[in-house]
Structures are given as structure tokens and as C-alpha cells.
Write an enzyme that holds these catalytic residues in place. Structure first.
Site, PDB file in Angstrom:
ATOM      1  N   GLU A  18      47.261  35.347  40.519  1.00  0.00           N
ATOM      2  CA  GLU A  18      46.104  35.688  39.665  1.00  0.00           C
ATOM      3  C   GLU A  18      45.577  37.066  40.043  1.00  0.00           C
ATOM      4  OE1 GLU A  18      44.232  35.291  37.255  1.00  0.00           O
ATOM      5  OE2 GLU A  18      43.622  33.230  36.848  1.00  0.00           O
ATOM      6  N   ASP A  19      44.864  37.674  39.108  1.00  0.00           N
ATOM      7  CA  ASP A  19      44.208  38.948  39.423  1.00  0.00           C
ATOM      8  C   ASP A  19      42.910  38.715  40.186  1.00  0.00           C
ATOM      9  OD1 ASP A  19      43.016  37.712  37.227  1.00  0.00           O
ATOM     10  OD2 ASP A  19      42.787  39.545  36.053  1.00  0.00           O
ATOM     11  N   ASP A  26      37.152  33.981  40.047  1.00  0.00           N
ATOM     12  CA  ASP A  26      35.708  34.175  39.925  1.00  0.00           C
ATOM     13  C   ASP A  26      35.033  32.822  40.154  1.00  0.00           C
ATOM     14  OD1 ASP A  26      33.136  34.814  39.210  1.00  0.00           O
ATOM     15  OD2 ASP A  26      33.588  35.454  37.179  1.00  0.00           O
ATOM     16  N   ASP A  85      40.478  43.842  32.992  1.00  0.00           N
ATOM     17  CA  ASP A  85      39.926  44.514  31.815  1.00  0.00           C
ATOM     18  C   ASP A  85      38.460  44.196  31.577  1.00  0.00           C
ATOM     19  OD1 ASP A  85      40.339  41.755  30.981  1.00  0.00           O
ATOM     20  OD2 ASP A  85      39.971  42.463  28.948  1.00  0.00           O
TER      21      ASP A  85
HETATM   22  P1  IMP Z   1      37.405  32.128  36.638  1.00  0.00           P
HETATM   23  O1  IMP Z   1      38.018  31.060  35.800  1.00  0.00           O
HETATM   24  O2  IMP Z   1      35.906  32.144  36.498  1.00  0.00           O
HETATM   25  O3  IMP Z   1      37.818  32.074  38.093  1.00  0.00           O
HETATM   26  O4  IMP Z   1      37.851  33.504  36.050  1.00  0.00           O
HETATM   27  C1  IMP Z   1      39.141  33.954  36.149  1.00  0.00           C
HETATM   28  C2  IMP Z   1      39.462  34.989  35.096  1.00  0.00           C
HETATM   29  O5  IMP Z   1      38.279  35.638  34.612  1.00  0.00           O
HETATM   30  C3  IMP Z   1      40.305  36.090  35.679  1.00  0.00           C
HETATM   31  O6  IMP Z   1      41.675  35.799  35.576  1.00  0.00           O
HETATM   32  C4  IMP Z   1      39.888  37.289  34.852  1.00  0.00           C
HETATM   33  O7  IMP Z   1      40.672  37.382  33.691  1.00  0.00           O
HETATM   34  C5  IMP Z   1      38.448  37.026  34.459  1.00  0.00           C
HETATM   35  N1  IMP Z   1      37.484  37.720  35.327  1.00  0.00           N
HETATM   36  C6  IMP Z   1      36.608  37.162  36.200  1.00  0.00           C
HETATM   37  N2  IMP Z   1      35.874  38.100  36.823  1.00  0.00           N
HETATM   38  C7  IMP Z   1      36.315  39.285  36.351  1.00  0.00           C
HETATM   39  C8  IMP Z   1      35.966  40.654  36.640  1.00  0.00           C
HETATM   40  O8  IMP Z   1      35.103  40.998  37.482  1.00  0.00           O
HETATM   41  N3  IMP Z   1      36.646  41.589  35.932  1.00  0.00           N
HETATM   42  C9  IMP Z   1      37.609  41.303  35.004  1.00  0.00           C
HETATM   43  N4  IMP Z   1      37.965  40.041  34.726  1.00  0.00           N
HETATM   44  C10 IMP Z   1      37.324  39.039  35.383  1.00  0.00           C
END
Ligand code: IMP
Length: 179
Positions: free
Chosen positions: A101-102, A105, A161
Site C-alpha cells: 500500500e502507499d 490512514d 494523489d
Molecule cells: P484508509 O482506508 O483510511 O487507511 O486509507 C487508505 C487510502 O486512502 C490510501 O490507499 C490512499 O489512497 C488514501 N489516503 C489516505 N490518506 C492519504 C493522504 O494523506 N494522501 C493521499 N491519499 C491518502
């Protein structure tokens, strides 16, 4: 080749710092998966640059697979819904999976992916993420290979992005409205 940072968004992690850390992660993964059948899964779109750099630092015969997920609209806050937009092309039963994953969050996307791939009966599943935000603890996601822990700021570049833009920045920058 390094590009000038002055003209773009404020840098949080430089190209040099990222390169060094990606090499360390690749070396660690190489050591941990010696002799194992490893499938490395690129989570599109955000991890494509990290994935491309990371796999070139893994000195093992690996398979590459791609999975598309989307959980964000065009803003900076998660919609809370995870959708699969592209699935694996190979069965993974009995094989070792490393999800790349990038950024983790809330951890919702990673948790969803781990649960989804677990149903396919792999030998093991581990997660690698270039970036991890502190809220990820809420969803109890284990990221065995973390590039960097960062704060709550919304970041862009190196694949990440904002509304589809900034993915090609060679470093990780902080998104500010005037970007
Ligand atoms: P999660 O499901 O909340 O952990 O979010 C994961 C996805 O949200 C990542 O794969 C990103 O595509 C996007 N994301 C979360 N935070 C950021 C950020 O700071 N910049 C860009 N994309 C983000």
C-alpha cells in the site's frame, strides 16, 4: 536524477530519504521470504511507484499481482466504503502474499484487503506500506513493513494523489489548498 523541490509542494520526505528506506525494506523482505513462493500485490492506484521501486529491491523470484481499490472520492476524507475495481488474475491459495500500500490512514482499506484475501486461503499475508498515519491503530492493522510513520497531514506525491493530481512528484509533499 533529482528535481528541484522549491517550485512544488512543501517536501515531507525527500527522494533520497525514500530511496534509502525502500532499499532497507527490500533487503528485509528478501531475508524474510527466502525459499518461499511470494506474491507481491500492488494496491492501485496509489502504490504503483512505491511498488515499482520496492520490487526492484527484492532479490527473490516473486510474482507481481495488481488489485484496484477505491475508498476516496475526490477529497481528503475517506468515504468509509471500500470498492474492488480490479482483482487478482492468479489463484493465491497456499502462497505467501505481501500487500503493498502507499499509505495506511484509518486502516480500513488494508483491513478490507486482508479479510478479502484471507478467504482465498494463502499460506500467509503480510502488509507493507510506505506511510502509516497514527489513526491506523483504530482498525488494528499490522503493517510489518512500514516505510515512515507520519502525522495527520494529507500528503501527495510518489504515487499519492489529491483529486487525481500530484502522483508524479518524485518526493512526498504536504498538500496545501494553494498547491
Ligand atoms: P484508509 O482506508 O483510511 O487507511 O486509507 C487508505 C487510502 O486512502 C490510501 O490507499 C490512499 O489512497 C488514501 N489516503 C489516505 N490518506 C492519504 C493522504 O494523506 N494522501 C493521499 N491519499 C491518502
Amino acid at each position: 536524477m533529482s528535481r528541484k523541490l522549491e517550485a512544488g509542494p512543501k517536501a515531507l520526505l525527500s527522494e533520497v530519504k525514500i530511496r534509502q528506506r525502500v532499499r532497507e525494506l527490500g533487503a528485509q523482505i528478501t531475508q524474510d521470504y527466502k525459499g518461499k513462493d511470494l506474491v507481491v500485490v500492488c494496491v492501485l492506484k496509489g502504490s504503483f511507484i512505491f511498488f515499482a521501486d520496492l520490487i526492484r529491491c527484492i532479490d527473490l523470484p516473486i510474482s507481481c499481482e495488481f488489485m484496484g481499490v477505491s475508498s476516496y472520492g475526490s477529497g481528503t476524507v475517506s468515504s468509509g466504503e471500500v470498492k474492488i475495481t480490479l482483482d487478482l488474475t492468479e489463484p493465491v491459495q497456499g502462497r505467501h502474499i505481501l500487500i503493498v500500500e502507499d499509505i495506511v490512514d484509518s486502516g480500513l482499506t488494508m483491513k478490507y484487503l486482508v479479510n478479502n484475501l484471507t478467504t482465498r486461503k494463502p499460506a500467509s499475508i503480510r502488509c507493507a506500506s510506505l506511510l502509516v498515519k497514527p489513526e491506523s491503530v483504530e482498525n488494528e492493522v499490522d503493517v510489518e513493513y512500514t516505510g515512515f510513520q507520519i502525522g495527520k497531514e494529507f500528503v501527495i506525491g510518489y504515487g499519492l494523489d489529491y483529486a487525481g493530481r500530484f502522483r508524479q512528484l518524485p518526493y512526498v509533499g504536504i498538500f496545501e489548498q494553494e498547491n
